[in-house]
Design a protein around this motif. Structure first.
Motif, PDB file in Angstrom:
ATOM      1  N   LYS A 102      19.460   9.778  -1.966  1.00 53.46           N
ATOM      2  CA  LYS A 102      19.064   9.236  -3.272  1.00 53.46           C
ATOM      3  C   LYS A 102      18.635   7.779  -3.126  1.00 53.46           C
ATOM      4  CE  LYS A 102      18.583   9.579  -7.699  1.00 53.46           C
ATOM      5  NZ  LYS A 102      17.425  10.310  -8.201  1.00 53.46           N
ATOM      6  N   GLU A 103      19.371   7.007  -2.319  1.00 50.20           N
ATOM      7  CA  GLU A 103      19.032   5.601  -2.119  1.00 50.20           C
ATOM      8  C   GLU A 103      17.669   5.461  -1.431  1.00 50.20           C
ATOM      9  OE1 GLU A 103      20.984   1.451  -0.460  1.00 50.20           O
ATOM     10  OE2 GLU A 103      22.203   3.260  -0.524  1.00 50.20           O
ATOM     11  N   SER A 104      17.375   6.367  -0.494  1.00 49.32           N
ATOM     12  CA  SER A 104      16.070   6.313   0.175  1.00 49.32           C
ATOM     13  C   SER A 104      14.945   6.635  -0.818  1.00 49.32           C
ATOM     14  CB  SER A 104      16.023   7.245   1.390  1.00 49.32           C
ATOM     15  OG  SER A 104      16.013   8.596   1.019  1.00 49.32           O
ATOM     16  N   GLU A 105      15.174   7.570  -1.727  1.00 49.54           N
ATOM     17  CA  GLU A 105      14.189   7.890  -2.756  1.00 49.54           C
ATOM     18  C   GLU A 105      13.963   6.701  -3.687  1.00 49.54           C
ATOM     19  OE1 GLU A 105      15.800  11.356  -4.669  1.00 49.54           O
ATOM     20  OE2 GLU A 105      15.298  12.663  -2.987  1.00 49.54           O
ATOM     21  N   LEU A 106      15.043   6.041  -4.077  1.00 49.89           N
ATOM     22  CA  LEU A 106      14.935   4.881  -4.962  1.00 49.89           C
ATOM     23  C   LEU A 106      14.181   3.732  -4.297  1.00 49.89           C
ATOM     24  CD1 LEU A 106      18.511   4.878  -6.569  1.00 49.89           C
ATOM     25  CD2 LEU A 106      16.340   5.480  -7.680  1.00 49.89           C
ATOM     26  N   ALA A 107      14.303   3.625  -2.980  1.00 52.81           N
ATOM     27  CA  ALA A 107      13.595   2.581  -2.237  1.00 52.81           C
ATOM     28  C   ALA A 107      12.106   2.892  -2.112  1.00 52.81           C
ATOM     29  CB  ALA A 107      14.213   2.407  -0.857  1.00 52.81           C
TER      30      ALA A 107
ATOM     31  N   CYS B  37      10.983   5.899  -0.361  1.00 54.75           N
ATOM     32  CA  CYS B  37      10.715   6.832   0.740  1.00 54.75           C
ATOM     33  C   CYS B  37      10.235   8.163   0.181  1.00 54.75           C
ATOM     34  CB  CYS B  37      11.972   7.037   1.587  1.00 54.75           C
ATOM     35  SG  CYS B  37      12.517   5.542   2.441  1.00 54.75           S
ATOM     36  N   ASP B  38       9.305   8.776   0.891  1.00 54.75           N
ATOM     37  CA  ASP B  38       8.705  10.034   0.438  1.00 54.75           C
ATOM     38  C   ASP B  38       9.459  11.255   0.948  1.00 54.75           C
ATOM     39  OD1 ASP B  38       6.029   9.073  -0.821  1.00 54.75           O
ATOM     40  OD2 ASP B  38       6.253   7.938   1.036  1.00 54.75           O
TER      41      ASP B  38
ATOM     42  N   ARG C 230       0.862  -1.193   0.000  1.00 49.72           N
ATOM     43  CA  ARG C 230       0.000   0.000   0.000  1.00 49.72           C
ATOM     44  C   ARG C 230       0.890   1.231   0.000  1.00 49.72           C
ATOM     45  NH1 ARG C 230      -2.315   3.070   4.223  1.00 49.72           N
ATOM     46  NH2 ARG C 230      -1.701   1.557   5.797  1.00 49.72           N
ATOM     47  N   ASN C 231       0.462   2.265  -0.701  1.00 49.88           N
ATOM     48  CA  ASN C 231       1.255   3.487  -0.783  1.00 49.88           C
ATOM     49  C   ASN C 231       0.985   4.378   0.424  1.00 49.88           C
ATOM     50  OD1 ASN C 231       2.989   5.427  -1.655  1.00 49.88           O
ATOM     51  ND2 ASN C 231       1.561   6.319  -3.118  1.00 49.88           N
ATOM     52  N   VAL C 232       1.779   4.187   1.465  1.00 51.98           N
ATOM     53  CA  VAL C 232       1.701   4.986   2.679  1.00 51.98           C
ATOM     54  C   VAL C 232       2.949   5.871   2.718  1.00 51.98           C
ATOM     55  CG1 VAL C 232       2.860   3.230   4.094  1.00 51.98           C
ATOM     56  CG2 VAL C 232       1.331   4.859   5.189  1.00 51.98           C
ATOM     57  N   PRO C 233       2.858   7.108   3.221  1.00 50.99           N
ATOM     58  CA  PRO C 233       4.052   7.940   3.311  1.00 50.99           C
ATOM     59  C   PRO C 233       5.105   7.315   4.234  1.00 50.99           C
ATOM     60  CG  PRO C 233       2.085   9.268   3.626  1.00 50.99           C
ATOM     61  CD  PRO C 233       1.658   7.833   3.642  1.00 50.99           C
ATOM     62  N   VAL C 234       6.347   7.282   3.748  1.00 58.91           N
ATOM     63  CA  VAL C 234       7.469   6.767   4.521  1.00 58.91           C
ATOM     64  C   VAL C 234       8.531   7.851   4.601  1.00 58.91           C
ATOM     65  CG1 VAL C 234       9.302   5.024   4.661  1.00 58.91           C
ATOM     66  CG2 VAL C 234       7.039   4.384   3.791  1.00 58.91           C
ATOM     67  N   ILE C 235       8.906   8.216   5.838  1.00 58.14           N
ATOM     68  CA  ILE C 235       9.976   9.183   6.059  1.00 58.14           C
ATOM     69  C   ILE C 235      11.190   8.416   6.541  1.00 58.14           C
ATOM     70  CG2 ILE C 235      10.751  11.194   7.374  1.00 58.14           C
ATOM     71  CD1 ILE C 235       7.773  12.000   7.637  1.00 58.14           C
TER      72      ILE C 235
END
Length: 136
Positions: free
Chosen positions: A104-109, A111-112, A87-92
């Protein structure tokens, strides 16, 4: 005792929101708990990336995840990839390892957003307000 910046003294009431905090370090979790308790947000805690996935699967009303990146068993990147398929839930993403490429790696995974430790409470609230206040 947590001293809140003047800009966040007028706290949101998030008693109808649920945040899953993925954090294996007790002191880091306590900082988040103390900072957020005035908002009345419902907080759940996961100690490992595998715990995050299991809690998320079994708790359908989670509004946001604060995801530690360096956790035992399954790291935050892998846990985020799995969660985003469910499910698309916001992840910080939250990490003490603010190395080049980490954001950048967190964005690719999937993370919002991304926040570094030690967490600046005002920065955290700014992010949370952006995600939680726009949700119904």
């Amino acid at each position: 005792l947590i001293f809140l910046p003047q800009s966040i003294k007028n706290m949101n009431d998030w008693s109808n929101k649920k945040i899953l905090v993925a954090e294996d370090e007790d002191m880091n979790y306590m900082l988040l708990f103390e900072a957020l308790k005035r908002t009345k947000v419902n907080m759940l805690r996961a100690y490992t990336g595998q715990d995050v996935i299991e809690i998320f699967k079994n708790t359908p009303d989670i509004d946001l995840i604060l995801m530690d990146i360096k956790m035992p068993i399954t790291n935050g990147y892998e846990a985020t990839k799995i969660i985003k398929k469910i499910r698309n839930v916001p992840v910080i993403a939250q990490t003490a390892y603010a190395m080049v490429g980490e954001k950048k790696e967190s964005e690719l995974a999937g993370c919002d957003a991304y926040i570094t430790k030690p967490i600046k409470i005002s920065e955290l609230f700014e992010l949370l307000e952006g995600f939680l206040n726009k949700q119904k």
